[in-house]
Design a protein around this motif. Structure first.
Motif, PDB file in Angstrom:
ATOM      1  N   THR A 505       0.842  -1.199   0.000  1.00 48.64           N
ATOM      2  CA  THR A 505       0.000   0.000   0.000  1.00 48.64           C
ATOM      3  C   THR A 505       0.872   1.243   0.000  1.00 48.64           C
ATOM      4  OG1 THR A 505      -0.131  -0.066   2.412  1.00 48.64           O
ATOM      5  CG2 THR A 505      -1.930  -1.102   1.174  1.00 48.64           C
ATOM      6  N   CYS A 506       0.328   2.289  -0.593  1.00 47.61           N
ATOM      7  CA  CYS A 506       1.006   3.580  -0.626  1.00 47.61           C
ATOM      8  C   CYS A 506       0.335   4.484   0.408  1.00 47.61           C
ATOM      9  CB  CYS A 506       0.919   4.190  -2.020  1.00 47.61           C
ATOM     10  SG  CYS A 506       1.673   5.832  -2.159  1.00 47.61           S
ATOM     11  N   HIS A 507       1.028   4.757   1.487  1.00 48.32           N
ATOM     12  CA  HIS A 507       0.501   5.603   2.556  1.00 48.32           C
ATOM     13  C   HIS A 507       0.887   7.050   2.289  1.00 48.32           C
ATOM     14  CE1 HIS A 507      -0.941   2.508   5.420  1.00 48.32           C
ATOM     15  NE2 HIS A 507      -0.018   1.751   4.833  1.00 48.32           N
ATOM     16  N   ALA A 514      -4.467   5.614   2.579  1.00 43.50           N
ATOM     17  CA  ALA A 514      -3.675   4.430   2.249  1.00 43.50           C
ATOM     18  C   ALA A 514      -4.272   3.789   1.006  1.00 43.50           C
ATOM     19  CB  ALA A 514      -3.670   3.436   3.405  1.00 43.50           C
ATOM     20  N   LYS A 516      -4.009   0.857  -1.875  1.00 44.46           N
ATOM     21  CA  LYS A 516      -3.398  -0.416  -2.262  1.00 44.46           C
ATOM     22  C   LYS A 516      -2.922  -0.289  -3.699  1.00 44.46           C
ATOM     23  CE  LYS A 516      -4.181  -5.387  -2.613  1.00 44.46           C
ATOM     24  NZ  LYS A 516      -5.153  -6.502  -2.453  1.00 44.46           N
ATOM     25  N   CYS A 520       3.556  -0.658  -6.104  1.00 46.99           N
ATOM     26  CA  CYS A 520       4.433  -0.455  -4.958  1.00 46.99           C
ATOM     27  C   CYS A 520       5.449  -1.576  -4.797  1.00 46.99           C
ATOM     28  CB  CYS A 520       3.613  -0.314  -3.668  1.00 46.99           C
ATOM     29  SG  CYS A 520       3.248   1.406  -3.224  1.00 46.99           S
ATOM     30  N   CYS A 536       5.643   3.518   0.379  1.00 43.50           N
ATOM     31  CA  CYS A 536       5.134   2.176   0.086  1.00 43.50           C
ATOM     32  C   CYS A 536       5.413   1.256   1.265  1.00 43.50           C
ATOM     33  CB  CYS A 536       5.794   1.624  -1.176  1.00 43.50           C
ATOM     34  SG  CYS A 536       5.095   2.238  -2.716  1.00 43.50           S
TER      35      CYS A 536
END
Length: 581
Positions: A505-507, A514, A516, A520, A536
């Motif tokens: 996930t990219c926070h 967040a 998905k 990433c 990521c």
């Protein structure tokens, strides 16, 4: 270029060599047998006897030394005796035949001819290793900085020609220019084509590698072509090896292949990766080696070896007993119909699954976690001398009564080391890497490659022993194709599986979101996430799941199928592997 005529009445002509030779008249009219190990598709030559015939011309050797005619008559007489002994031993097991022939012939030292033949084979296999090291080693490492594992899986398809060369090997074995030679007719043009492609790529490599996602299919097509032409050259070299080396030293053909291919592969893989690294160049104060410059070097080497081959004479071989291309495919089908061959081919297809995750992904994961290219290069360079030693020992051990013994014994170390490498990836320390961990990495790498080299040498020697000399090249290519395919076909699914089982996930901190994102899992995706102000986070790494699946399958298959089956195959009489008996 001409094709070989269809062979007829093959078996009656072979039985003719068994006629009674008790009378002088019969001896004078007796046809002599040429090399008991024929090149790929020609059968054993049966020609009218001549008072003096060069040994090289009958065995298909390179004419390294012309001063052997004085012993030709003695050699002609001994060849018939050798063949008679081999036919008498055709129903023995491999162990019994080995003991029988060793007692009859005795141990012979390396001849000058064999030494020169070994040098030639190593150089020819070395040239093959250059494009293979790039296509299967260093280029995927460079692409990993920009692409996901799924995209690298697409590029990995360029390695398939080396595992499917069986499909066109009959053409290579049967079509040639008699004035040039059966093997040189293919080796020379293939090296010229390989050199030309590399030379052309050297001028466009930086542009292609600067944006590999955009040029993925172009890169894949270019390296697919390189591997295809290298595989075609390998068919010819494998067939030539059967007649370049003497009968008692044929087991060292696999040693030549191990040394030559590994040297070329490592030069294009880890050595190039290290010299291509900016950090390595700065540390040692040397210029960085670009991909274009290295491709230019490989092209030059390919052209240089081609020029050298022009001065090496390949003795002309009789085509009177050769078979047509159509007949070769028929012969190939006849080989595949043999019960023991079918079992052996299936063994090859599943024998390497156990360590496929380790071979395809482990080093990529270590570099991803902070292992520098120069550290990886240092690890493999330290390992390289041990690979050479392993190749030599494999050839030596495989000359014994049980040629598959090294192959069987190496299974458990390879599976154990695969588990160890998986744990090392999981517990990989943050850079800089400690000395203790680096020593463990080097030791495990040496042990793994040594076990792999031993297995390769053992199975190659077994192939040499069981291959029918009448169709030697086709038989060897069939077996080697399935050996290579066993390590190629799972790679695509392993790389795809890593992304499939991974959850990342990219926070984005500022937006408290967040997302998905499958991207990433790649360095390019991580960079894109960072541009959005996020990080990521890998919640589940599919590498460990895929590695566990491979190891479990490997243990079960080795324990309940591979080792028991290999021991049974090793005990099968040699005559059961032959289609022309």
């Amino acid at each position: 270029m001409s094709t070989s005529p269809s062979s007829t009445n093959r078996k009656p002509r072979r039985r003719q060599a068994k006629k009674d030779i008790s009378s002088p008249a019969a001896k004078d009219s007796m046809p002599h047998l040429s090399n008991g190990r024929a090149t790929s598709l020609e059968s054993i030559e049966i020609q009218p006897r001549t008072p003096v015939t060069s040994r090289a011309s009958r065995r298909g050797h390179v004419a390294w030394s012309p001063n052997e005619e004085s012993h030709a008559e003695e050699v002609e007489l001994s060849l018939l005796g050798e063949r008679e002994r081999r036919e008498a031993a055709s129903d023995l097991t491999l162990e019994e035949e080995r003991a029988y022939l060793s007692q009859a012939d005795g141990k012979r030292p390396f001849s000058t001819r064999d030494k020169h033949a070994i040098v030639l084979l190593i150089v020819l296999y070395l040239i093959q290793g250059f494009p293979l090291g790039l296509a299967l080693g260093s280029i995927p490492f460079i692409l990993r900085e920009h692409l996901s594992y799924s995209e690298i899986a697409v590029f990995s398809l360029c390695g398939y020609p080396y595992s499917l060369k069986l499909l066109w090997s009959p053409i290579v074995d049967s079509v040639f220019f008699p004035s040039i030679g059966r093997r040189k007719s293919w080796i020379i043009p293939m090296q010229l084509v390989i050199g030309t492609i590399m030379l052309a790529m050297s001028y466009y490599s930086e542009e292609l590698m600067s944006n590999p996602g955009k040029h993925l299919y172009t890169l894949s097509a270019a390296f697919f072509s390189l591997v295809f032409f290298s595989a075609t050259q390998d068919i010819a070299v494998d067939g030539w090896a059967l007649t370049l080396l003497s009968e008692e030293n044929l087991a060292f053909a696999s040693t030549c292949q191990t040394i030559g291919l590994n040297t070329g592969y490592l030069m294009s893989y880890t050595v190039f990766l290290a010299l291509n690294s900016e950090d390595f160049a700065k540390r040692w104060g040397i210029p960085r080696l670009s991909l274009g410059t290295y491709l230019f070097f490989c092209a030059f080497m390919s052209f240089a070896v081609t020029v050298w081959l022009l001065f090496i004479k390949e003795d002309k071989e009789s085509t009177s007993e050769d078979i047509s291309i159509k007949a070769v495919y028929t012969t190939m089908w006849q080989i595949c119909r043999l019960k023991h061959v079918q079992i052996l081919l299936f063994v090859h297809l599943i024998s390497k699954i156990g360590w496929q995750a380790n071979d395809a992904v482990t080093q990529l994961k270590m570099v991803e976690k902070g292992l520098g290219r120069e550290d990886l290069a240092m690890t493999v360079l330290i390992d390289f001398p041990f690979q050479i030693i392993g190749g030599w020992l494999a050839g030596k051990w495989s000359r014994g009564d049980k040629p598959l013994r090294p192959w069987i014994y190496a299974f458990w170390p390879r599976l154990g080391l695969t588990l160890l490498f998986t744990l090392m990836v999981y517990y990989f320390p943050k850079p800089p890497i400690s000395t203790g961990f680096f020593v463990l990495l080097v030791t495990a790498t040496i042990a793994q490659s040594f076990a792999g080299t031993i297995q390769f040498g053992g199975i190659s020697a077994f192939h040499t022993r069981i291959s029918d000399p009448v169709v030697g090249g086709t038989y060897m290519t069939l077996l080697n194709t399935f050996t290579n395919l066993g390590g190629t076909w799972p790679r695509y699914f392993v790389l795809k599986g890593v992304d499939f089982f991974s959850v990342a996930t990219c926070h984005i901190k500022d937006a408290d979101v967040a997302l998905k994102a499958q991207e990433c899992v790649s360095e390019h995706g991580k960079a894109a996430c960072a541009d959005l102000g996020g990080d990521c986070v890998t919640e589940r790494d599919g590498y460990y799941i895929v590695s566990a699946i491979c190891i479990i399958f490997g243990v079960l298959s080795v324990l309940f199928f591979l080792i028991p089956t290999a021991r049974k195959l090793q005990a099968v009489p040699v005559g059961k592997w032959r289609i022309y008996s």
